[in-house]
Design a protein around this motif. Structure first.
Motif, mmCIF file in Angstrom:
data_model
loop_
_atom_site.group_PDB
_atom_site.id
_atom_site.type_symbol
_atom_site.label_atom_id
_atom_site.label_comp_id
_atom_site.label_asym_id
_atom_site.label_seq_id
_atom_site.Cartn_x
_atom_site.Cartn_y
_atom_site.Cartn_z
ATOM 1 N N GLU A 13 0.852 -1.526 0.674
ATOM 2 C CA GLU A 13 0.250 0.268 -0.269
ATOM 3 C C GLU A 13 0.339 1.382 -0.156
ATOM 4 N N HIS A 14 1.980 0.913 0.625
ATOM 5 C CA HIS A 14 2.777 2.355 1.126
ATOM 6 C C HIS A 14 3.713 2.294 0.760
ATOM 7 N N GLY A 15 4.744 1.776 0.103
ATOM 8 C CA GLY A 15 5.807 0.839 -0.125
ATOM 9 C C GLY A 15 5.465 1.527 -1.752
ATOM 10 N N SER A 16 7.628 1.897 -2.255
ATOM 11 C CA SER A 16 7.561 2.669 -4.206
ATOM 12 C C SER A 16 7.799 1.239 -4.732
ATOM 13 N N ASP A 17 7.784 1.789 -5.843
ATOM 14 C CA ASP A 17 8.314 0.213 -6.951
ATOM 15 C C ASP A 17 9.260 -0.356 -6.123
ATOM 16 N N PHE A 18 9.790 0.604 -6.106
ATOM 17 C CA PHE A 18 11.551 -0.345 -5.674
ATOM 18 C C PHE A 18 11.548 -0.963 -3.719
ATOM 19 N N ASP A 19 10.764 -0.390 -3.212
ATOM 20 C CA ASP A 19 10.431 -0.744 -1.444
ATOM 21 C C ASP A 19 9.729 -2.570 -2.161
ATOM 22 N N VAL A 20 8.843 -2.209 -2.955
ATOM 23 C CA VAL A 20 8.394 -3.710 -3.498
ATOM 24 C C VAL A 20 8.684 -4.484 -3.985
ATOM 25 N N MET A 21 9.217 -4.007 -4.669
ATOM 26 C CA MET A 21 10.989 -5.209 -5.701
ATOM 27 C C MET A 21 11.605 -6.053 -4.718
ATOM 28 N N ASN A 22 11.936 -4.556 -4.128
ATOM 29 C CA ASN A 22 13.539 -5.220 -3.469
ATOM 30 C C ASN A 22 12.919 -6.654 -2.009
ATOM 31 N N VAL A 23 11.928 -6.369 -1.728
ATOM 32 C CA VAL A 23 11.491 -7.153 -0.515
ATOM 33 C C VAL A 23 9.828 -8.171 -1.160
ATOM 34 N N TYR A 24 10.269 -8.232 -2.396
ATOM 35 C CA TYR A 24 8.835 -8.916 -3.144
ATOM 36 C C TYR A 24 9.272 -11.008 -2.998
ATOM 37 N N SER A 25 10.562 -10.994 -2.827
ATOM 38 C CA SER A 25 11.014 -12.798 -3.179
ATOM 39 C C SER A 25 11.075 -12.945 -1.516
ATOM 40 N N ASP A 26 11.744 -12.280 -1.076
ATOM 41 C CA ASP A 26 11.335 -12.401 0.965
ATOM 42 C C ASP A 26 10.093 -12.444 1.155
ATOM 43 N N ILE A 27 9.001 -12.176 1.073
ATOM 44 C CA ILE A 27 7.897 -11.795 1.616
ATOM 45 C C ILE A 27 6.925 -12.938 0.645
ATOM 46 N N THR A 28 7.010 -13.591 -0.916
ATOM 47 C CA THR A 28 6.504 -14.400 -1.347
ATOM 48 C C THR A 28 6.519 -14.926 -0.686
ATOM 49 N N GLY A 29 8.742 -15.836 -0.652
ATOM 50 C CA GLY A 29 9.199 -16.818 0.102
ATOM 51 C C GLY A 29 8.310 -16.957 1.561
ATOM 52 N N ARG A 30 8.377 -16.598 2.358
ATOM 53 C CA ARG A 30 7.566 -16.120 4.082
ATOM 54 C C ARG A 30 6.053 -16.551 3.576
ATOM 55 N N LEU A 31 5.641 -16.116 3.040
ATOM 56 C CA LEU A 31 4.354 -16.075 2.971
ATOM 57 C C LEU A 31 4.000 -18.119 2.904
ATOM 58 N N GLU A 32 4.834 -18.356 1.543
ATOM 59 C CA GLU A 32 4.497 -19.446 1.347
ATOM 60 C C GLU A 32 5.038 -20.461 2.316
ATOM 61 N N SER A 33 5.924 -20.332 2.861
ATOM 62 C CA SER A 33 6.278 -21.231 4.221
ATOM 63 C C SER A 33 5.404 -20.798 5.060
ATOM 64 N N LEU A 34 4.816 -20.232 5.989
ATOM 65 C CA LEU A 34 3.642 -20.176 6.080
ATOM 66 C C LEU A 34 2.665 -20.923 6.038
ATOM 67 N N LEU A 35 2.516 -20.497 4.925
ATOM 68 C CA LEU A 35 0.822 -21.408 4.267
ATOM 69 C C LEU A 35 1.034 -22.690 4.635
ATOM 70 N N ASN A 36 2.222 -23.322 3.637
ATOM 71 C CA ASN A 36 1.998 -24.205 3.536
ATOM 72 C C ASN A 36 2.280 -25.044 5.359
ATOM 73 N N GLY A 37 2.251 -24.210 6.358
ATOM 74 C CA GLY A 37 2.170 -24.896 7.665
ATOM 75 C C GLY A 37 1.208 -25.923 7.721
ATOM 76 N N PRO A 38 1.000 -26.641 8.472
ATOM 77 C CA PRO A 38 -0.257 -27.543 8.781
ATOM 78 C C PRO A 38 -0.843 -26.946 9.789
ATOM 79 N N LEU A 39 -1.548 -26.963 9.958
ATOM 80 C CA LEU A 39 -3.227 -26.638 11.059
ATOM 81 C C LEU A 39 -2.368 -27.187 11.783
#
Length: 863
Positions: free
Chosen positions: A332-358
């Motif tokens: 919402e508030h980051g620049s294009d650079f901000d988004v792309m700078n952490v894009y791979s980290d965000i998606t990787g972290r979310l993927e790791s957390l989403l794959n965790g079993p309940l």
């Protein structure tokens, strides 16, 4: 270029703009812009792979405390993080947090400044009276004139201080910057490209130098797709947060249920204890303490599990929430650079957390209560037991002084003349073990190769009780000459009452043992040795008369063996099979189960269809006691050819002392079994398999580890009601009723652990006034064939069930059944003609239906 019309904003417009900016600003908490280690605003913020940010200096100090140099746990979520080669400095800079912090500070500074006290951004001496809308700078009159004259800025729009301030407040309030950072490697070059290969923003010079052969594009183009992917992940993450929220509530609910039930169980224990204390003060107090400790242990264990689950849920929710919060703010508030700078980290972290079993919360984790009916009052006072579905299986208690393994020797003298030799007993697990040596002759072979030395291990337990013991054994023939190797043979076997010895019929050729050159015989003596490692014995055992009963009760533990198992049986020489073949015993619920195979002939059929393979399951319990065990069974004929289906047949049956085998007399036609094309026979062998799932057996005494061969202690007090049902309805369909001449019995139904049957008899009475002087007699029979004397008071209601719309014929009685009491009922239950008359509605297709509802008190058993 058209000039922007300058006008002073109204107070309402000012207030509206500031309110809107403050509303957006309020989304950013102070904690988001502060390091959680030092609790100060970030200095050189570094973002970890788990998306938690810390000051570079704070991270260095934190990692220095860890003993592992290349790994550390995140201070916030405890996620294990690998330290990059360059150390903390190699973690990504969190430009987003830094720029956001600067923006927030600028916003606060603008809001706090009064219009007439704004300083000129150029000369920094005079107060500003105007401002450049393009450069976002406040200017004094002199600097404003210079700004309009300069070639680079002469086309910029210059407006009033108040208006520029309002614009800047609104812009900083949105917390979103469109400016691009400068490349750290190439001065004056902005990071406006994104390398897909390396997954981070780059400048123009980087595209032709370090990233020449990489895939890259404009940052502005890449950010659109990146934002869409992040938003999709965020949607799934929010849903998972909701699910974890439900689990968090479930854990709390189960903990509350556990606490409530535990408290109630504790109160019940106290109440039951107080009732018993008058008679059994000392023992009940000890049992009360034991039960409370057991309850506390169960509660603590369950609470520990729930606490661990709660911590896991809380940690995961925290990680998800912080990740979602960070990602949302970047999008919402980051620049294009901000988004792309952490894009791979965000998606990787979310993927790791989403794959965790309940986390799984067992439904019965909160189930715990006190049941006073679980205990039995014999000579030892027992107030009850804790009912716990998750109760771990107790191991069978063994005597502390008894060894579980030993090696012992046996010297066989006059070996050349021996017919059978047995060593003295060596006690292992309180069982007497012996080595047996026997010469075995093969009538089909010629001397000297027709004779072998047979060596066995014998568990010499001469007891009428059922027992079993699994042992690993190595039998050895010890050389008496230097340089000769010991002969060794190993096996593992379950020894039990009907199979007390096991070993090798052809341990070694006789002529080799007797040859002095071989080195095993000397002075007509050989030395045998056995290494035995035995499990704790299971089953029945007689009690020692000199053992203190209170100590026995304190030390006794319930042993639960495996409840189900599959086992196979290879039947050899099938074509010549004429007698019953039994498999070796497999122990399930401490009972020995065997597969029984035999060929059966049908006198009413013609060859080759007059013969079938009969397969049964046998519970080979050699015991004088009355026992029962309900089992679900699947018998199988295993194919020995690919593509052929297994033949399977299932049944459920109550095995007991008078009915210890059950199965299928016509399991499969014999000619199909023996047909090689069918694929079930090979080399004249077939493979049978049984899957058995057995409930806990009834009637057999519990094992007490102690002295053998001593007199059993009789129980003087009546057993309390146990887990068996107190009442049940037995239904019996009598076929070919009109031709019935002999007694007919229903299948057994177990009530109070006693086997009950309906008995139907045609009763002839010469004194009867009936036309044919014949009645249907109906009785209840308790088929309790046992050496113990027993009695049981029963209420029974007999019914003849109509098969047409008329009333049920009913008669009731009450009787005390006992060992020699046989059966009880009504010899003239109903006239025979009434039953056989179709108009009466009781008979159909020459069948009648009898029913007995039996309600029994707890049986009284005396040894």
């Amino acid at each position: 270029m058209a000039k922007r019309k300058s006008s002073e904003p109204t107070e309402g417009a000012k207030a509206g703009g500031e309110a809107k900016a403050d509303a957006i600003l309020s989304k950013i908490s102070g904690e988001f812009l502060e390091c959680t280690i030092c609790l100060e605003p970030f200095k050189d913020p570094k973002v970890l792979p788990c998306l938690h940010t810390f000051c570079e200096g704070c991270l260095k100090k934190f990692i220095a405390q860890d003993k592992v140099k290349n790994k550390f746990s995140c201070p916030t979520c405890r996620t294990e993080t690998v330290l990059p080669k360059g150390g903390v400095a190699s973690f990504k800079n969190n430009f987003f947090v830094q720029s956001l912090s600067d923006t927030v500070q600028t916003h606060k500074s603008l809001v706090s400044k009064e219009d007439d006290k704004v300083q000129c951004d150029v000369c920094e001496e005079d107060g500003a009276s105007q401002g450049c809308f393009v450069c976002e700078e406040f200017l004094c009159d002199e600097c404003a004139c210079a700004h309009r004259r300069a070639k680079r800025t002469r086309g910029h729009e210059v407006i009033g201080v108040a208006e520029l301030k309002e614009q800047l407040i609104t812009k900083t309030g949105s917390l979103k910057s469109k400016s691009l950072p400068i490349c750290t490697k190439h001065e004056d070059e902005k990071l406006k490209f994104y390398c897909e290969t390396c997954k981070h923003p780059i400048c123009r010079d980087c595209t032709v130098l370090q990233h020449k052969n990489h895939t890259y594009g404009y940052l502005a183009d890449a950010v659109v797709d990146a934002k869409a992917k992040i938003k999709n992940k965020l949607k799934a993450a929010r849903q998972k947060i909701t699910k974890y929220g439900g689990k968090e509530c479930a854990v709390a609910k189960k903990q509350a249920e556990l606490d409530t039930r535990s408290k109630k169980a504790s109160e019940d224990i106290d109440a039951a204890a107080e009732e018993k204390i008058r008679r059994y003060s000392d023992l009940v107090r000890r049992k009360q303490t034991e039960l409370k400790e057991k309850l506390a242990s169960i509660t603590a264990d369950r609470s520990k599990q729930l606490s661990a689950t709660a911590d896991s849920v809380k940690s995961t929710v925290g990680s998800l929430s912080s990740t979602v919060d960070f990602s949302q703010k970047v999008v919402e508030h980051g620049s294009d650079f901000d988004v792309m700078n952490v894009y791979s980290d965000i998606t990787g972290r979310l993927e790791s957390l989403l794959n965790g079993p309940l986390p799984n919360i067992p439904d019965d984790i909160s189930y715990v209560l006190f049941d006073p009916k679980q205990g039995k009052e014999q000579k030892r006072a027992i107030i009850g037991n804790i009912v716990d579905r998750k109760m771990p299986k107790a191991e069978l208690e063994e005597e502390e002084e008894s060894r579980e393994e030993a090696t012992f020797r046996f010297t066989v003298e006059n070996f050349s003349k021996v017919t059978e030799a047995c060593s003295p007993a060596t006690f292992i697990r309180n069982l007497p073990w012996k080595i047996e040596a026997v010469p075995k002759e093969d009538p089909d072979s010629q001397p000297p190769n027709n004779k072998s030395l047979g060596v066995y291990l014998n568990c010499d337990v001469k007891s009428c009780s059922l027992w079993s013991c699994c042992a690993t054994v190595e039998l050895r023939l010890i050389p008496q000459k230097i340089g000769v190797k010991t002969v060794r043979k190993k096996f593992e076997h379950v020894f039990y009452s009907d199979e007390r010895n096991w070993g090798f019929q052809e341990f070694m050729p006789w002529h080799e043992v007797c040859d002095p050159q071989k080195g095993y015989i000397k002075d007509d003596k050989i030395i045998l040795e056995a290494y035995v490692k035995a499990d704790a014995p299971c089953g029945e055992k007689e009690l020692a008369s000199d053992v203190d009963e209170d100590i026995l009760e304190e030390e006794k533990k319930e042993e639960e063996s495996q409840a189900n198992a599959s086992f196979r049986f290879t039947v050899d020489n099938v074509s010549k099979l004429s007698e019953v073949q039994l498999s070796p015993a497999t122990f399930i619920r401490n009972l020995p189960w065997k597969i029984e195979a035999v060929s059966e002939e049908d006198p009413n059929s013609q060859p080759p269809n007059n013969k079938t393979l009969a397969v049964f399951l046998k519970c080979d319990v050699n015991s004088d006691n009355l026992w029962s065990c309900r089992a679900s069974v699947e018998l199988r004929l295993i194919p020995q050819k690919k593509g052929i289906k297994t033949v399977q047949k299932e049944f459920e049956h109550v095995f007991y002392s008078d009915e210890d085998n059950w199965g299928f007399q016509d399991f499969m036609p014999w000619h199909e079994v023996c047909d090689p094309k069918k694929g079930y026979i090979k080399d004249d062998k077939i493979i049978l398999e049984a899957f058995v799932k057995a409930e806990a057996h009834r009637g057999l005494k519990k094992l007490i580890i102690g002295k053998f061969f001593s007199k059993e202690i009789p129980e003087k007090e009546v057993e309390e009601e146990d887990e068996s049902r107190a009442d049940a309805t037995i239904r019996f369909t009598v076929e070919n009723f009109s031709k019935m001449e002999n007694d007919q019995h229903s299948p057994v139904e177990f009530i109070r652990n006693l086997p009950w049957k309906i008995k139907a008899v045609p009763d002839h009475c010469s004194d009867s006034q009936l036309a044919n002087k014949k009645s249907l007699a109906v009785y209840l029979q308790c088929d309790g064939n046992t050496n113990s004397f027993w009695s049981c008071r029963v209420s029974v209601k007999f019914r003849l069930i109509p098969q047409k719309g008329i009333k049920t014929h009913t008669m009731e009685t009450e009787h005390v059944f006992y060992k020699n009491g046989g059966n009880w009922g009504f010899p003239k239950f109903i006239p025979w003609d009434d039953v056989c008359d179709p108009q009466k509605g009781y008979i159909k297709d020459d069948k009648i239906i009898l029913e007995a509802h039996v309600k029994a008190d707890a049986p009284h058993i005396f040894d």
